[in-house]
Structure formats: C-alpha cells, structure tokens
Write an enzyme that holds these catalytic residues in place. Structure first.
Site, short mmCIF file in Angstrom:
data_model
loop_
_atom_site.label_atom_id
_atom_site.label_comp_id
_atom_site.label_asym_id
_atom_site.label_seq_id
_atom_site.Cartn_x
_atom_site.Cartn_y
_atom_site.Cartn_z
N HIS A 138 0.83 -1.20 0.00
CA HIS A 138 0.00 0.00 0.00
C HIS A 138 0.86 1.25 0.00
CE1 HIS A 138 -4.09 -1.79 0.83
NE2 HIS A 138 -3.27 -2.83 0.86
N ASP A 187 -5.69 5.97 1.66
CA ASP A 187 -5.89 4.59 1.25
C ASP A 187 -7.39 4.29 1.33
OD1 ASP A 187 -5.80 1.68 1.19
OD2 ASP A 187 -3.66 1.97 1.57
#
Ligand code: UDP
Length: 464
Positions: free
Chosen positions: A17, A109
């Site tokens: 990520h 995110d």
C-alpha cells in the site's frame, strides 16, 4: 508559510500500500505540491528509509508497539482504529496547519473510508486511492450493491466487462466469508462512500483495462487511473534517479553482483510479496521445483518464512540464491531474469508487466487469484501453476510451467504480449499519456481549489 497546495497522503500499514502511494506522492512533489506522508506509528517506526524530500508524520491506531498482532483480532484492530482514527487524523491536520502551510487535501488509502468524513468536516479535498486492480474493484463493488451475494452459492460469476470467473478466480475473501467476514468487509467498504469523494484515484492505467475502466467511470465520473505507480526510471525515466519506492520495512540484500554473472534470461525470480505465508509443505515443493529446474533462481524468503525452509536447502549455491528481501524492481529490470514466479500481488503484477517479465502465477490469497486470472486469460502474460486438492502447488507442475515460459512455444508468445504491455505502461505515464493527463487534471484541480480557499480558511487552519 509557503504558498502552495499541501497534501497529506495517508497509507494503510503494508508494503503493497505504501509503495504506490509514496510513488504517487513523489510525482505530485514534481508538480510543486507539498507532501506530508502519514501511516500508523507502529508501521512508520519499521520503515528503513524515506526519500529526503518526504516528511513522515505518523498517527496512532491504538496499537503503537505491535500493530495488527497487538490486537485481539484483525476485526478488533480495525474497530479500534475506526474509533480513534478520525480524531487522531483531525488533530494531525490541525497541528500541521499551525506549523506548516495548511492541509488542502487528504489522499487516503481506500481501506479508510472514514477519512472522507474528516475531510468533509474540515472543508478540504478528500481523495481515496485504490491500490487494487480495476477488475477486483468491480467485484467488491458488486458485493456492496448486493449483485454478488456472499456466501457464494454459484460455481461461476458473470459481471459486466469481466471474464467469467470461477470460484478459484475470485478474491479469497469471498470464499472465506463464512469463516471470517472481516477482510471482505474491509475490501467492500472501500466503495461505501466513493460517490461523495472529490476524486477517486486507482493504481492502474487505461490501456490495460479499458472496458472495466469505462464501466467504472459511468458509476463514478471522477474515477481516474494514475498508474503504474512505479519509480520513473523503470518506465519513462522522466524523473532522474527515481529508481526506488523509497520505504521498506525489511532490510534489502544485495544480489546484483550475483545476477551480473548470469546469462541473459537465465534466472527465475521468485517472490511471494510482503505478507503471504506459505506452509512448510508448500515451501518444500517450491524448493524442490527450483532445484529440479535447469535454470538459475533468485528467491526472496522473508525472515519469518526462513525457518520453514527444508533443513538441507542451500541458500547460496552455484545455481541459486535466497535473500530475505531485495530491490524487486532492480531485479525485474535485470537482463538475466527470464521469468517471475509470483503470488500476483497487484504491485508485483504491475511491476512485472512494466518491466516486460513473463509471469508464473502462484496466487495465495486476497485479490491474487483474480489478478492471476487477468494475467493468464485477459492479458496473456503468464501461466498459472495448478494446485492439488490440498491447494498445494507441486514441484512438477511448477517445473513444467517454468519450462514452458523459459523454453516453450507459449513462452515466446507470452514474452511478446508482456513487451506490448510494457510499451503501453510506459506511454501511459509518459508526457501526454492517459495516466499523465489524469494526474495533470487532478493537480490542476488542487491548485484551483487552493487558490479559492486560501483567502477563506477556517480559523483552525490559519498559522498562529
Ligand atoms: N518487494 C520488494 N522486495 C522484495 C519483495 C517485494 O521490494 O524482496 C516489493 C514489490 O516490489 C512490491 C511490494 O513489495 O512493490 C509487494 O507488493 P504486492 O502488491 O506485490 O504484494 P503484497 O506484499 O501486498 O502481498
């Protein structure tokens, strides 16, 4: 106080990520945007290095000394972060506003949909960043709107603009839902409030998945692909010296010298990413499969996996080298590499196709089986290794697939397909390409937003 746009980029605490989000941050910096990167305290403390231009400001998820493993369960972890996260994020944004120029935008995110409520409250721009493949996103969206029901009671699913997907092609979270719904809930929640987001960014590129992306844009007109989010020197080379994401949780081992002595296309590179954990039986099959192949191999076995290797397995021999972590991009770009045996994490997939490396797919969990389906049947840049009824890939199956790619007829076609995608990926991020244009449009909108709001800040944001 500098007079520019200031973005806070908030990443989920995982290598797959932070890599694309950090890379995207570097691109925004090139456009004159000030970046502050954020992640959890525990994960931030584990990161080995960061580019000097990037400031890191961590926030607490409530588990500062152990991260996920400190919580009773992953569900307990997420629930707790949901309780403390919004307040901690708001405090950080306010603190940065007092000492720096104020935050204009949070790129977060998509695993943290609650961030959008914080940005709405503060009157700043909120932008979810999707770290997964457009097809995978579509599957989760269909679960959200009830068009794909879990637990699954069918053998095959058919969704708009996607190939027919058998159970083994679906994200594992759909198949394990009854045992533990936590992961599927997390993945599906990404899409719960996207209709309210200012922009939606996705780490892919238009030419890779045109139909799915066109379909997605009909649902969210402000959806944009901005990838592959990979250091510039591996794609269009626009940003000089940009050849590393810049943040690793593991210590990188040197292997270039070893690769330099190997003939072109002669090495099998093997890695299962930063999270997947293979059982001893599976590791033994991989170890034997590699030993049986004629080719050289370079295998990444993380420290937590090392103890499970067969006792007599040599970590450094004429034929093979085992490292605990490497600079994967540099390895994939090395001319000695002939194929990539991968778990098909989305970053690894994008990296392989951006560097023109054929794939031997060994998906483990999460979205990887779906990525493997696209790799094999849509983009035709790899072969998936079969597994037996115990879900274990056997040495012979693995060996056959590697041989097919390294020496077989199919390997030639696959190599030419992956080279075509490499060219498309490079032009997508190059000047005037699809991702380049999307990024320019996004950046312009941020400058526009900031020019309107700068004279109009709420008191919390004014430098005191
Ligand atoms: N990676 C790396 N060195 C390694 C193994 C992996 O730099 O030895 C990087 C890889 O380049 C990728 C990331 O770690 O960017 C893994 O992300 P991916 O989405 O492929 O898999 P995940 O770890 O999320 O399962």
């Amino acid at each position: 106080m500098e007079n520019t746009v200031h973005c806070l980029v908030l990443s989920f605490p995982a290598q797959g990520h932070i890599n694309p989000m950090l890379q995207f941050s570097k691109l925004l910096q090139q456009e004159g945007i000030k970046i502050t990167l954020s992640t959890t305290i525990f994960f931030g403390n584990k990161l080995h290095k960061l580019p000097p231009s990037i400031t890191l400001e961590t926030i607490s998820d409530g588990f500062d000394s152990g991260g996920f493993s400190e919580a009773k369960s992953f569900r307990a972890y997420l629930d707790h972060f949901l309780q403390v996260g919004p307040q901690n994020l708001e405090k950080l944004i306010e603190r940065l506003g007092r000492t720096n120029n104020p935050i204009d935008c949070v790129i977060y995110d998509a695993f943290y949909p609650w961030v959008l409520d914080v940005t709405k409250k503060l009157g700043i721009v909120g932008v979810p960043f999707l770290t997964q493949n457009a097809g995978v996103n579509s599957i989760y969206y269909h679960v959200l709107v009830g068009k794909l029901r879990v637990p699954l009671d069918v053998e095959e699913v058919s969704l708009p603009e996607l190939p027919r997907l058998r159970r083994r092609d679906l994200p594992s979270f759909l198949l394990n839902y009854e045992k533990d719904p936590t992961f599927l809930d997390l993945a599906v929640d990404q899409f719960s409030n996207l209709d309210q987001a200012d922009w939606i960014l996705c780490n892919s590129f238009y030419e890779l998945d045109q139909e799915v992306i066109d379909w997605t844009k009909k649902i969210w007109p402000n959806f944009r692909t901005i990838g592959p989010s990979i250091p510039s020197m591996f794609l269009d080379k626009r940003i000089k010296h940009d050849e590393d994401y810049g943040a690793t949780q593991y210590k990188t081992e040197e292997c270039m010298e070893w690769l330099n002595n190997k003939p072109k296309g002669s090495v099998i590179y093997v890695s299962f990413g930063s999270l997947a954990s293979l059982n001893e039986e599976q590791l033994e099959e991989v170890a034997s499969g590699l030993k049986d192949c004629e080719s050289y191999f370079l295998w990444v076995v993380r420290p937590s996996e090392e103890t499970k290797l067969p006792k007599d397995f040599e970590k450094k021999s004429q034929k093979g080298l085992v490292v605990t972590w490497c600079s994967q991009l540099k390895v994939l770009a090395h001319e000695s590499i002939g194929c990539f045996v991968t778990h098909c994490g989305w970053n690894s997939t994008l990296e392989a196709l951006s560097l023109g490396v054929p794939i031997v797919a060994m998906p483990q969990w999460s979205d990887q089986a779906t990525n493997a389906k696209f790799i094999v049947d849509v983009w035709k840049i790899g072969i998936r290794v079969p597994c037996d009824e115990k879900q274990v890939v056997r040495r012979n199956g693995m060996k056959e697939c590697i041989l097919e790619i390294m020496d077989g007829e199919k390997g030639i076609i696959i190599k030419s397909n992956v080279m075509r995608l490499k060219a498309l990926a490079t032009s997508a991020v190059g000047v005037g390409g699809s991702s380049y244009q999307n990024i320019t449009e996004f950046v312009n909108s941020l400058f526009h937003f900031t020019s309107i709001t700068q004279s109009n800040r709420s008191p919390a944001f004014i430098l005191q």
